[in-house]
Design an enzyme around this catalytic site. Structure first.
Site, PDB file in Angstrom:
ATOM      1  N   TRP A 106       0.826  -1.208   0.000  1.00  0.00           N
ATOM      2  CA  TRP A 106       0.000   0.000   0.000  1.00  0.00           C
ATOM      3  C   TRP A 106       0.858   1.256   0.000  1.00  0.00           C
ATOM      4  O   TRP A 106       0.534   2.234  -0.670  1.00  0.00           O
ATOM      5  CB  TRP A 106      -0.996  -0.018   1.156  1.00  0.00           C
ATOM      6  N   ASP A 157      -1.419   6.660   6.364  1.00  0.00           N
ATOM      7  CA  ASP A 157      -2.546   5.871   5.857  1.00  0.00           C
ATOM      8  C   ASP A 157      -2.896   4.828   6.911  1.00  0.00           C
ATOM      9  O   ASP A 157      -2.271   3.781   6.993  1.00  0.00           O
ATOM     10  CB  ASP A 157      -2.154   5.206   4.532  1.00  0.00           C
ATOM     11  N   LYS A 211     -12.678  -1.291   7.245  1.00  0.00           N
ATOM     12  CA  LYS A 211     -12.079  -2.221   8.205  1.00  0.00           C
ATOM     13  C   LYS A 211     -12.584  -1.898   9.621  1.00  0.00           C
ATOM     14  O   LYS A 211     -13.461  -2.578  10.118  1.00  0.00           O
ATOM     15  CB  LYS A 211     -10.549  -2.193   8.125  1.00  0.00           C
TER      16      LYS A 211
HETATM   17  N1  PMP Z   1      -4.319   1.467   2.257  1.00  0.00           N
HETATM   18  C1  PMP Z   1      -4.389   0.362   2.997  1.00  0.00           C
HETATM   19  C2  PMP Z   1      -3.463   0.197   4.160  1.00  0.00           C
HETATM   20  C3  PMP Z   1      -5.328  -0.635   2.675  1.00  0.00           C
HETATM   21  O1  PMP Z   1      -5.401  -1.747   3.409  1.00  0.00           O
HETATM   22  C4  PMP Z   1      -6.187  -0.447   1.564  1.00  0.00           C
HETATM   23  C5  PMP Z   1      -7.249  -1.439   1.183  1.00  0.00           C
HETATM   24  N2  PMP Z   1      -7.132  -2.701   1.625  1.00  0.00           N
HETATM   25  C6  PMP Z   1      -6.058   0.724   0.811  1.00  0.00           C
HETATM   26  C7  PMP Z   1      -5.125   1.665   1.198  1.00  0.00           C
HETATM   27  C8  PMP Z   1      -6.906   0.991  -0.382  1.00  0.00           C
HETATM   28  O2  PMP Z   1      -8.153   1.350   0.051  1.00  0.00           O
HETATM   29  P1  PMP Z   1      -9.362   1.677  -0.933  1.00  0.00           P
HETATM   30  O3  PMP Z   1      -9.721   0.402  -1.620  1.00  0.00           O
HETATM   31  O4  PMP Z   1     -10.396   2.148   0.015  1.00  0.00           O
HETATM   32  O5  PMP Z   1      -8.911   2.709  -1.881  1.00  0.00           O
END
Ligand code: PMP
Length: 360
Positions: free
Chosen positions: A102, A172, A196
């Site tokens: 991520w 994040d 989450k």
């Molecule tokens: N950052 C993290 C740490 C995540 O776990 C996720 C999704 N699992 C995201 C970003 C992406 O999130 P989204 O699908 O809401 O854009």
């Protein structure tokens, strides 16, 4: 009813009490004689919900008064790009410490808007740890410093907030927010997708320090501007009203549970139960450096890959759901967010013991 223990990484399990309350209020919410999805976001009922949810979140995380709380859309991914659009410019650079997939994505998405410097990465060891502090190459003039406190895929989590001098920290927190107390005053921006620990997908919570709001360029389209969103209480356009409502119910539930201090105790106990079983077994392996093992996402592998499909089939039949690991890691991953009770983790450990005995 056949609800199981849901170990999905996200969208993830919601507390059963939250779902029951949402169910009971679905047709008629709060005396509005309509569902929360069917009323104006600018009406007094929804405005009251918005204000109260913000108050509850401020209380849960002890958010100081010089921070704004925004309820936005676009997933965390949109904000990978929107953050540099707001608090940096193409002529500046920003530091990224990358300890997983991520963080890597966040850095890539930021590139059109800011000069991205990878200050450190643990890619070389397959993101099994946080890059050692002595390897960080930080720029004291960076527009901001970005990191991912919990990497959902690899299960790698920071146990403290990095020291980066006066550079604003952007975090994040999608897969760890509300899992324990945090010192919000150490951050410039905290952002998280809701699916989450906050509620349902489609909502993003973004907490931003006032001085950073002043950085939003005046020529930015309003819809991308955090300053505009803050000025209009996150109602520049129609917000995700259902998602916001669900978050408000989750915040109430968290308060009833004893807040984030109580969640931290519970989450630590859940993680210890699972890791101590994995470490004591000769059958399962967790690849993450012990200093950075996530309380929220626990990947583990079995001794032979051909056992994966059998494990998944049998665990599902036992009511232990969505344990398949991410393709980048293989094996299994148990996501044990706030909504998973310790009984769920105990049921998983009991199943794992039995499975290991039968397949050793
Ligand atoms: N950052 C993290 C740490 C995540 O776990 C996720 C999704 N699992 C995201 C970003 C992406 O999130 P989204 O699908 O809401 O854009």
């Amino acid at each position: 009813m056949s609800r199981g223990y849901n170990f999905s990484a996200g969208p993830a399990a919601l507390p059963e009490e939250v779902l029951r309350r949402a169910q009971s209020e679905l047709l008629e919410w709060n005396g509005a004689r309509a569902s929360v999805m069917e009323i104006s976001h600018r009406g007094k009922d929804f405005m009251a919900l918005a204000a109260e949810s913000e108050r509850d979140l401020r209380e849960l995380l002890s958010i100081p008064s010089n921070y704004k709380v925004l309820f936005l859309q676009g997933g965390a991914t949109q904000h990978f790009a929107q953050i540099p659009m707001n608090i940096a410019s193409r002529t500046q650079s920003a530091d990224y410490v990358v300890n997983g997939d991520w963080g890597e994505k966040a850095a890539k998405e930021a590139k059109p808007a800011v000069g991205v410097r990878i200050a450190a990465t643990s890619q070389a060891t397959n993101y099994d740890r946080i890059p050692p502090r002595e390897s960080w190459d930080l720029d004291p003039n960076a527009a901001y410093f970005h990191y991912t406190p919990n990497e959902t895929i690899r299960g790698v989590e920071f146990m403290d907030i990095p020291e980066v001098g006066n550079v604003p920290i952007v975090a994040d927190m999608s897969s760890t927010i509300l899992s324990r107390p945090i010192d919000v005053s150490r951050f410039g921006i905290i952002y998280a997708g809701a699916q989450k620990n906050i509620g349902a997908a489609g909502l993003v919570v973004l907490i931003i320090r006032d001085d950073l709001l002043a950085r939003s360029p005046k020529d930015l389209p309003k819809i991308f501007s955090y300053a505009e969103q803050a000025a209009q209480d996150s109602m520049l356009n129609t917000p995700n009203t259902l998602g916001w409502y669900l978050a408000s119910v989750v915040f109430k539930w968290l308060k009833e549970q004893g807040g984030v201090e109580a969640m931290a105790k519970r989450n630590r106990a859940k993680a210890e139960l699972l890791y101590s079983y994995i470490d004591g077994s000769e059958f399962y392996t967790n690849p993450v450096d012990k200093s950075a093992r996530s309380w929220m996402n626990v990947p583990f592998t079995l001794p032979r890959e051909e056992l994966d499909a059998v494990f998944l089939k049998e665990s599902e039949a036992a009511g232990l759901l969505y344990l398949k690991g991410h393709r980048a890691v293989g094996g299994m991953r148990a996501s044990i967010y706030n909504a998973i009770p310790i009984e769920g983790v105990q049921a998983l450990v009991d199943f794992m013991k039995d499975f290991a005995k039968r397949n050793a």
